[in-house]
Design a protein around this motif. Structure first.
Motif, PDB file in Angstrom:
ATOM      1  N   HIS A  12       0.862  -1.182   0.000  1.00 52.77           N
ATOM      2  CA  HIS A  12       0.000   0.000   0.000  1.00 52.77           C
ATOM      3  C   HIS A  12       0.893   1.225   0.000  1.00 52.77           C
ATOM      4  CE1 HIS A  12      -3.652  -2.274   0.871  1.00 52.77           C
ATOM      5  NE2 HIS A  12      -2.939  -2.963   1.744  1.00 52.77           N
ATOM      6  N   ASP A  13       0.594   2.200  -0.842  1.00 56.41           N
ATOM      7  CA  ASP A  13       1.358   3.438  -0.882  1.00 56.41           C
ATOM      8  C   ASP A  13       0.770   4.428   0.118  1.00 56.41           C
ATOM      9  OD1 ASP A  13       3.007   2.417  -2.793  1.00 56.41           O
ATOM     10  OD2 ASP A  13       2.076   3.485  -4.473  1.00 56.41           O
ATOM     11  N   LEU A  14       1.576   4.823   1.100  1.00 57.91           N
ATOM     12  CA  LEU A  14       1.165   5.819   2.086  1.00 57.91           C
ATOM     13  C   LEU A  14       1.927   7.110   1.783  1.00 57.91           C
ATOM     14  CD1 LEU A  14       1.163   3.595   5.296  1.00 57.91           C
ATOM     15  CD2 LEU A  14      -0.786   4.260   3.882  1.00 57.91           C
ATOM     16  N   TYR A  15       1.191   8.136   1.349  1.00 58.04           N
ATOM     17  CA  TYR A  15       1.796   9.383   0.919  1.00 58.04           C
ATOM     18  C   TYR A  15       2.119  10.281   2.113  1.00 58.04           C
ATOM     19  CZ  TYR A  15       0.685   8.237  -3.890  1.00 58.04           C
ATOM     20  OH  TYR A  15       0.647   7.632  -5.115  1.00 58.04           O
ATOM     21  N   MET A  16       3.275  10.933   2.061  1.00 58.32           N
ATOM     22  CA  MET A  16       3.704  11.871   3.095  1.00 58.32           C
ATOM     23  C   MET A  16       3.456  13.277   2.577  1.00 58.32           C
ATOM     24  SD  MET A  16       7.241  10.031   4.214  1.00 58.32           S
ATOM     25  CE  MET A  16       7.392   8.304   3.848  1.00 58.32           C
ATOM     26  N   ASP A  17       2.207  13.710   2.666  1.00 60.62           N
ATOM     27  CA  ASP A  17       1.816  15.004   2.123  1.00 60.62           C
ATOM     28  C   ASP A  17       2.385  16.153   2.955  1.00 60.62           C
ATOM     29  OD1 ASP A  17       0.286  14.015  -0.028  1.00 60.62           O
ATOM     30  OD2 ASP A  17      -1.394  13.612   1.324  1.00 60.62           O
ATOM     31  N   THR A  18       2.724  17.233   2.278  1.00 57.14           N
ATOM     32  CA  THR A  18       3.228  18.434   2.931  1.00 57.14           C
ATOM     33  C   THR A  18       2.163  19.019   3.844  1.00 57.14           C
ATOM     34  OG1 THR A  18       4.579  18.901   0.982  1.00 57.14           O
ATOM     35  CG2 THR A  18       4.235  20.711   2.520  1.00 57.14           C
ATOM     36  N   GLY A  19       2.580  19.453   5.019  1.00 55.70           N
ATOM     37  CA  GLY A  19       1.665  20.095   5.955  1.00 55.70           C
ATOM     38  C   GLY A  19       0.986  19.137   6.910  1.00 55.70           C
ATOM     39  N   GLU A  20       1.174  17.838   6.744  1.00 52.49           N
ATOM     40  CA  GLU A  20       0.571  16.856   7.654  1.00 52.49           C
ATOM     41  C   GLU A  20       1.368  16.825   8.965  1.00 52.49           C
ATOM     42  OE1 GLU A  20      -2.100  14.724   7.337  1.00 52.49           O
ATOM     43  OE2 GLU A  20      -2.605  15.754   5.481  1.00 52.49           O
ATOM     44  N   GLU A  21       0.671  16.543  10.072  1.00 48.23           N
ATOM     45  CA  GLU A  21       1.351  16.421  11.362  1.00 48.23           C
ATOM     46  C   GLU A  21       2.064  15.076  11.422  1.00 48.23           C
ATOM     47  OE1 GLU A  21      -1.087  17.119  14.764  1.00 48.23           O
ATOM     48  OE2 GLU A  21      -1.741  19.063  14.034  1.00 48.23           O
ATOM     49  N   ILE A  22       3.300  15.108  11.965  1.00 48.98           N
ATOM     50  CA  ILE A  22       4.077  13.875  12.082  1.00 48.98           C
ATOM     51  C   ILE A  22       4.617  13.728  13.495  1.00 48.98           C
ATOM     52  CG2 ILE A  22       4.793  13.932   9.661  1.00 48.98           C
ATOM     53  CD1 ILE A  22       7.634  14.636  10.695  1.00 48.98           C
ATOM     54  N   ARG A  23       4.973  12.503  13.829  1.00 52.67           N
ATOM     55  CA  ARG A  23       5.702  12.197  15.060  1.00 52.67           C
ATOM     56  C   ARG A  23       7.074  11.719  14.596  1.00 52.67           C
ATOM     57  NH1 ARG A  23       2.267   8.608  17.422  1.00 52.67           N
ATOM     58  NH2 ARG A  23       1.227  10.356  18.433  1.00 52.67           N
ATOM     59  N   PHE A  24       8.138  12.290  15.179  1.00 52.77           N
ATOM     60  CA  PHE A  24       9.480  11.918  14.764  1.00 52.77           C
ATOM     61  C   PHE A  24      10.416  11.875  15.966  1.00 52.77           C
ATOM     62  CE2 PHE A  24       9.390  16.486  14.685  1.00 52.77           C
ATOM     63  CZ  PHE A  24      10.654  16.895  15.086  1.00 52.77           C
ATOM     64  N   ARG A  25      11.578  11.252  15.770  1.00 55.36           N
ATOM     65  CA  ARG A  25      12.609  11.176  16.800  1.00 55.36           C
ATOM     66  C   ARG A  25      13.736  12.106  16.381  1.00 55.36           C
ATOM     67  NH1 ARG A  25      17.251   8.091  17.410  1.00 55.36           N
ATOM     68  NH2 ARG A  25      16.766   6.944  15.534  1.00 55.36           N
ATOM     69  N   VAL A  26      14.244  12.894  17.329  1.00 53.74           N
ATOM     70  CA  VAL A  26      15.362  13.786  17.048  1.00 53.74           C
ATOM     71  C   VAL A  26      16.650  12.970  17.119  1.00 53.74           C
ATOM     72  CG1 VAL A  26      16.655  15.809  17.813  1.00 53.74           C
ATOM     73  CG2 VAL A  26      14.158  15.799  17.944  1.00 53.74           C
ATOM     74  N   VAL A  27      17.457  13.022  16.037  1.00 54.58           N
ATOM     75  CA  VAL A  27      18.727  12.292  16.017  1.00 54.58           C
ATOM     76  C   VAL A  27      19.925  13.226  16.051  1.00 54.58           C
ATOM     77  CG1 VAL A  27      17.794  10.237  14.900  1.00 54.58           C
ATOM     78  CG2 VAL A  27      18.677  12.084  13.490  1.00 54.58           C
ATOM     79  N   ASP A  28      19.717  14.501  15.733  1.00 53.18           N
ATOM     80  CA  ASP A  28      20.815  15.462  15.770  1.00 53.18           C
ATOM     81  C   ASP A  28      20.230  16.868  15.856  1.00 53.18           C
ATOM     82  OD1 ASP A  28      23.433  16.389  15.758  1.00 53.18           O
ATOM     83  OD2 ASP A  28      23.633  16.344  13.577  1.00 53.18           O
ATOM     84  N   GLU A  29      21.027  17.769  16.390  1.00 48.05           N
ATOM     85  CA  GLU A  29      20.634  19.174  16.442  1.00 48.05           C
ATOM     86  C   GLU A  29      21.853  20.019  16.107  1.00 48.05           C
ATOM     87  OE1 GLU A  29      19.537  20.476  20.364  1.00 48.05           O
ATOM     88  OE2 GLU A  29      20.981  19.162  21.280  1.00 48.05           O
ATOM     89  N   SER A  30      21.597  21.185  15.555  1.00 46.66           N
ATOM     90  CA  SER A  30      22.678  22.075  15.146  1.00 46.66           C
ATOM     91  C   SER A  30      22.308  23.509  15.523  1.00 46.66           C
ATOM     92  CB  SER A  30      22.892  21.975  13.632  1.00 46.66           C
ATOM     93  OG  SER A  30      23.757  22.985  13.179  1.00 46.66           O
ATOM     94  N   PHE A  31      23.196  24.161  16.246  1.00 50.60           N
ATOM     95  CA  PHE A  31      23.005  25.561  16.590  1.00 50.60           C
ATOM     96  C   PHE A  31      24.081  26.375  15.891  1.00 50.60           C
ATOM     97  CE2 PHE A  31      23.954  29.313  19.149  1.00 50.60           C
ATOM     98  CZ  PHE A  31      22.722  29.910  19.152  1.00 50.60           C
TER      99      PHE A  31
END
Length: 175
Positions: free
Chosen positions: A109-128
């Motif tokens: 099944h194709d699940l589309y990742m449309d722009t503007g949709e809410e997501i849950r994600f894990r942070v793997v890196d940060e940059s300041f």
């Protein structure tokens, strides 16, 4: 985990800022008040993302400042590289979106990742990146005035949605 939070606040703009654009003045005041601060039941506010709604401004007796009710969102610069998407994933050129090819017993099944949709994600890196203004150097005086400095986001997160339960919220909610 980071989330985009919508808040409502009334912002006081002092009279000496009336010559500036209203959005610029409000954004500056909100960042002074909320950026890099912990807000109860929200968490750490990183920076203003967007002003979503402005209501009428009021001037109260005895106070020359304007008071404007504002709806706002925080933070924007989150990158999820292709290798950190649910796999197998492909980019749909026609739709200009990423697609997760989700395998089941009945087939893919194709699940589309449309722009503007809410997501849950894990942070793997940060940059300041320190974007504080600096004075001109002697080398800048000899360069062409048409060269614009490269703008960088002051704070960027790199995320991943390649684990169970991560990705578009609509993928994981039951009807």
């Amino acid at each position: 985990m980071f989330v985009l939070v919508e808040m409502v606040d009334t912002v006081r703009i002092p009279p000496w800022q009336f010559e500036r654009k209203l959005n610029d003045s409000i954004a500056e005041e909100l960042n002074k008040k909320l950026a890099n601060k912990v807000v109860y039941n929200v968490g750490l506010c990183i920076c203003l993302f967007d002003i979503t709604k402005l209501e009428d401004a009021y001037v109260f007796p005895g106070d020359g400042a304007s008071h404007t009710k504002v709806s706002l969102g925080f933070f924007d610069d989150i990158l999820i590289p292709p290798e950190s998407l649910q796999q197998p994933a492909k980019f749909d050129e026609a739709e200009q979106v990423w697609v997760w090819e989700y395998e089941t017993e009945e087939g893919a099944h194709d699940l589309y990742m449309d722009t503007g949709e809410e997501i849950r994600f894990r942070v793997v890196d940060e940059s300041f990146v320190d974007t504080s203004p600096t004075g001109p150097s002697s080398a800048d005086a000899t360069t062409s005035s048409e060269e614009l400095p490269k703008k960088e986001a002051p704070y960027t997160l790199v995320g991943s949605i390649s684990e169970p339960g991560l990705g578009l919220l609509s993928w994981w909610t039951s009807n």
